[in-house]
Design an enzyme around this catalytic site. Structure first.
Site, short mmCIF file in Angstrom:
data_model
loop_
_atom_site.label_atom_id
_atom_site.label_comp_id
_atom_site.label_asym_id
_atom_site.label_seq_id
_atom_site.Cartn_x
_atom_site.Cartn_y
_atom_site.Cartn_z
N CYS A 177 -0.16 -1.61 -1.82
CA CYS A 177 -1.51 -2.12 -1.64
C CYS A 177 -1.55 -2.87 -0.31
O CYS A 177 -0.70 -3.73 -0.05
CB CYS A 177 -1.89 -3.06 -2.78
SG CYS A 177 -3.44 -3.94 -2.51
N ASP A 184 2.38 0.93 -5.34
CA ASP A 184 1.56 1.90 -6.06
C ASP A 184 2.41 3.16 -6.23
O ASP A 184 2.96 3.67 -5.26
CB ASP A 184 0.29 2.25 -5.28
CG ASP A 184 -0.64 1.05 -5.12
OD1 ASP A 184 -0.80 0.30 -6.09
OD2 ASP A 184 -1.20 0.87 -4.02
#
EC number: 1.7.1.13
Length: 270
Positions: A177, A184
């Site tokens: 992120c 992620d």
């Protein structure tokens, strides 16, 4: 509004009353500037699965469901994920005359934030089936070299020069992120028609995202653009299914040809 103004990474109060104004749009245009000439960057969908949906029915009884949001890739804005979570939390104590009224309210609010028509489909909590990936998994191959950040020069064509149509996938997609730095994780599907790509080079390229900072949608668009420019396929689809965070998972898909739009799926890691 810039992402720095969003609620990502900040301590927040969870709303207990309906607050559509908590939704935070992020313009797609800035991250797309260098890809403006790429066919397919604005073609496709962003599918979101929302696992924490609840509202009150006409009698004040809590209702629960799993939701699938469909956001067109052509929309001027994406919606920041934490703001979407807060928005759905704001509906937990809001009463609706019917399920359809709930759906219409959500679609109206999300469409206003995205600047385009957004659709919401609800599933009973036991009805969103888990799919198995289709195609050739490339995760057991040995890349020729590894890089720490996205490097399009890793992408190579196969020496055979063979013309093929193939769907490949890898579970090794990882990025961060750009605001919180949280990792992620995702599975990426690549459907390709044209001169055969070197599968090892595709895997090396996917692995190179492991320390990259980018939103899910931006990562998929960069992957799509780099493959399109460097391998020059006739047709291309890139579809990533990211794992869940905060009750949401994001699944962007971009296609050079709308006839190649897949159906949305949910994988075991989601």
């Amino acid at each position: 509004m810039s992402v720095e103004q969003s609620l990502l990474g900040k301590e927040t109060q969870y709303p207990t009353s309906y607050q559509p104004d908590v939704l935070f749009p992020i313009a797609r245009a800035q991250s797309r500037e260098k890809y403006a000439h790429i066919q397919g960057i604005t073609q496709g969908k962003d599918w979101w699965h929302v696992f924490e949906i609840s509202w009150l029915n006409a009698h004040g009884i809590p209702q629960v469901a799993i939701g699938r949001i469909t956001l067109p890739a052509s929309s001027p804005n994406l919606i920041e994920s934490k703001s979407l979570k807060l928005y759905f939390n704001s509906l937990n104590f809001t009463q609706f005359d019917s399920t359809q009224s709930f759906i219409e309210t959500v679609e109206k609010d999300l469409s206003a934030a995205a600047g385009a028509k957004v659709e919401l489909t609800l599933f009973q909590v036991d009805d969103l089936e888990i799919s198995k990936p289709q195609g050739i998994c490339i995760d057991d191959l040995m890349p020729e070299r590894l890089e720490q950040h996205p490097d399009a020069t890793l992408l190579k064509l196969d020496e055979s020069g063979e013309e093929i149509e193939v769907e490949l996938y890898s579970h090794l997609l990882r990025s961060n992120c750009p605001v919180t730095g949280q990792p992620d994780w995702g599975t990426v599907f690549i459907r390709f028609k044209g001169k055969k790509p070197c599968y090892r080079s595709l895997l090396a390229y996917i692995i190179s995202y492991r320390q990259h900072n980018g939103f899910h949608e931006q990562c998929v668009e960069q992957i799509f653009a780099d493959i399109w420019q460097n391998l020059q396929p006739e047709k291309l689809m890139v579809y990533a299914t990211y794992t869940r965070r905060g009750g949401l998972d994001i699944n962007p898909c971009r296609v050079s040809d709308l006839t190649w739009m897949p159906k949305p799926i949910r994988l075991a890691r989601q």
